[in-house]
Design a protein around this motif. Sequence first.
Motif, mmCIF file in Angstrom:
data_model
loop_
_atom_site.group_PDB
_atom_site.id
_atom_site.type_symbol
_atom_site.label_atom_id
_atom_site.label_comp_id
_atom_site.label_asym_id
_atom_site.label_seq_id
_atom_site.Cartn_x
_atom_site.Cartn_y
_atom_site.Cartn_z
ATOM 1 N N HIS A 169 -33.206 -4.390 9.648
ATOM 2 C CA HIS A 169 -32.333 -5.161 8.741
ATOM 3 C C HIS A 169 -32.833 -6.585 8.540
ATOM 4 N N VAL A 170 -34.131 -6.704 8.236
ATOM 5 C CA VAL A 170 -34.736 -8.032 8.094
ATOM 6 C C VAL A 170 -34.507 -8.575 6.682
ATOM 7 N N SER A 171 -34.031 -9.812 6.631
ATOM 8 C CA SER A 171 -33.894 -10.489 5.344
ATOM 9 C C SER A 171 -34.570 -11.847 5.430
ATOM 10 N N LYS A 172 -35.043 -12.281 4.263
ATOM 11 C CA LYS A 172 -35.767 -13.556 4.226
ATOM 12 C C LYS A 172 -35.555 -14.195 2.870
ATOM 13 N N TRP A 173 -35.253 -15.469 2.900
ATOM 14 C CA TRP A 173 -35.048 -16.196 1.639
ATOM 15 C C TRP A 173 -36.069 -17.323 1.521
ATOM 16 N N PHE A 174 -36.545 -17.532 0.311
ATOM 17 C CA PHE A 174 -37.256 -18.780 0.001
ATOM 18 C C PHE A 174 -36.312 -19.582 -0.879
ATOM 19 N N GLY A 175 -35.690 -20.599 -0.318
ATOM 20 C CA GLY A 175 -34.648 -21.304 -1.069
ATOM 21 C C GLY A 175 -33.537 -20.316 -1.391
ATOM 22 N N PHE B 116 -34.050 -17.729 -3.407
ATOM 23 C CA PHE B 116 -34.656 -16.459 -3.768
ATOM 24 C C PHE B 116 -34.777 -15.573 -2.539
ATOM 25 N N GLN B 117 -34.209 -14.374 -2.636
ATOM 26 C CA GLN B 117 -34.277 -13.472 -1.482
ATOM 27 C C GLN B 117 -35.531 -12.616 -1.593
ATOM 28 N N ALA B 118 -36.494 -12.891 -0.691
ATOM 29 C CA ALA B 118 -37.780 -12.212 -0.755
ATOM 30 C C ALA B 118 -37.736 -10.858 -0.061
ATOM 31 N N LEU B 119 -36.948 -10.754 0.988
ATOM 32 C CA LEU B 119 -36.787 -9.475 1.693
ATOM 33 C C LEU B 119 -35.300 -9.181 1.801
ATOM 34 N N LYS B 120 -34.934 -7.944 1.445
ATOM 35 C CA LYS B 120 -33.514 -7.589 1.463
ATOM 36 C C LYS B 120 -33.295 -6.453 2.448
ATOM 37 N N ASP B 121 -32.810 -6.784 3.625
ATOM 38 C CA ASP B 121 -32.361 -5.779 4.579
ATOM 39 C C ASP B 121 -33.427 -4.690 4.787
ATOM 40 N N VAL B 122 -34.638 -5.138 5.156
ATOM 41 C CA VAL B 122 -35.745 -4.206 5.308
ATOM 42 C C VAL B 122 -35.781 -3.664 6.734
ATOM 43 N N SER B 123 -35.832 -2.359 6.860
ATOM 44 C CA SER B 123 -36.026 -1.739 8.174
ATOM 45 C C SER B 123 -37.264 -0.863 8.128
ATOM 46 N N LEU B 124 -38.030 -0.921 9.214
ATOM 47 C CA LEU B 124 -39.311 -0.216 9.219
ATOM 48 C C LEU B 124 -39.754 -0.054 10.660
#
Lengths: 371, 253
Positions: B17-23, B25-33
């Motif tokens: 459930h990884v998420s990442k924002w630049f400002g 802008f959400q670059a990663l949305k709830d990524v699981s791997l």
Amino acid sequence: MARTSTVSAKPPRGAGPIAWMRDNLFSSPFNTALTLAALGLLWITVPPFINWAFINAVWSGETRDVCMAPETGACWAYIAARFDQIVYGFYEKAERWRADAVFIIGAIGIFWLATPGLRAKRAIGAFMLIAYPVISYVLLSGGLFGLDVVPSAKWGGLLLTLIVAVTGIVASLPLGILLALGRRSKLPVVRILCIGFIEFVRGVPLITILFMASNLLPLFLPEGLVFDKLLRALVAVALFSAAYMAEVVRGGLQAVPQGQYEAAASLGLGYWRMMGLIILPQALKTVMPSIVNTFIGLFKDTSLVSIIGFSDLLGIIQKGNADPEWSTPVTATTGYLFAAAIFWAFCFSMSRYSAWLERNVAGGKAGAGKT
Amino acid sequence: MTANADPATAPLIELSHVSKWFGNFQALKDVSLTVQTGERIVICGPSGSGKSTLIRCINRLEEHQAGTIRVNGVELTHNLKRIDEVRRDVGMVFQQFNLFPHLTVLENCTLAPIWVRKMPKAAAEKAAMEYLDRVHIADQAKKYPGQLSGGQQQRAAIARSLCMTPKIMLFDEPTSALDPEMIAEVLEVMVDLAEGGMTMICVTHEMAFARKVADCIIFMADGEIVERAPPSAFFENPREERTKKFLSQILEH
């Protein structure tokens, strides 16, 4: 110019001095006018200067009388008579071998470090950075090993100028690097302290800082805690130049591509190794001309210590100029010319060395490596 | 620390459930791997889809802001020491090579083993020469990166990473900055690496490479993992509309 009609692989270009002059000095009416103006300017300045400094100059003599004749050029006899003072200041005559020893060790050390291909650079470098200052201090001030004490107030001339300049130069680079790293730090306290220090020091003239170190500091510090006046001046010069150096180094750090930081980080190098092995070598190389520029500025700024009462190279010459024993119409001019010549010799050497270093340091930017 | 820390069965990389924002802008949305030891994964997707961000989070060149990432059993947090430990075991190859221009190719390769792994210089150089030989540029070892072609530089960069004997190799568009005639020589090295059993995550658009070596292909768009499938299913039978569109664009030429 005989030019064959065969097609040449190189673009056609005239050869020989006449063709060169036509191409470079007289290529257009404007260029010709500039050339003639420059030649005229040289004609009215250079011959009189050479006359004054060399042809009509007085080269030897024991008293000022030799330089009293009208139309006398430079009075080099005065420099010769005062040469010892110009080099050592008021350092006792019998003890000057100690200053000579400091000069000689320093010259050998610097020569060794500056000459490529000589071995054991690391050991010599460590010696020059750690042992040499201590040895120099003990030799110059005495009080140990049966050496007579020579108070720092008696040090002067070129000796003092070199002490201040070398201390400033050697201390300012590491301090400047630390300040530059601090200014880019992610830790807010470190960053704010570094920015505050740099911006304060850059906003104040060196002379003010020297006055503060020599006159103001003793008022704040408790009796007995006041350091030697020269030491205070040295610290002031070092901190001052560190602030300028920090900005130069920061420019270099910003010029290193982000990818270099990422590649170093991805190898797990950690902050200090990343900086020391990857980022700083590139950053410092990029800004080498500016670093040397700062060194040269610092070398000349050392003459300001004469204003807080030290007899550095410029200070001792000014004192000599005012000495009635050698008071002649040309004494002061000769003295200043000599001081300028010495400063120029040192600064020009630094500049040439750095230019040579830039051309010869291995690696370089992409595509510019040695072949 | 947690239940799945058993190294024998735990995945080598686990994003949850990884998420990442630049400002904003959400670059990663709830990524699981999850990636198992020895798995070879290719990530593709349109530009701006978050592929690079995703693999840059794995060695924390980017910080994720939500979710957890575990690499080699270590959770990535603000603990810098542990991040450096993780990075030593995770090699990364960049689009722009990022070789150190002030060092020779050999010095590029031995720097981290000597300073981080504390290997003796002679042993580090011997190992480096073996890896340089493996990527076919042992004869360039004494040159500076600026004297090498792009393909040679990228192979040197791969050797530099391998010198740390990483458990995982991350490739961030390793052939995108190369002239076409140099792509093959780099891909060849990567294929060799994959066949040697290296755990690899490659962000790339080289679909032939993906088809040849990948255990599974991940298609990303808009910061999400849209589809994850083995190559045969991915190419012959994509499920998602966005995947089909992307494949039709990329395979056309």
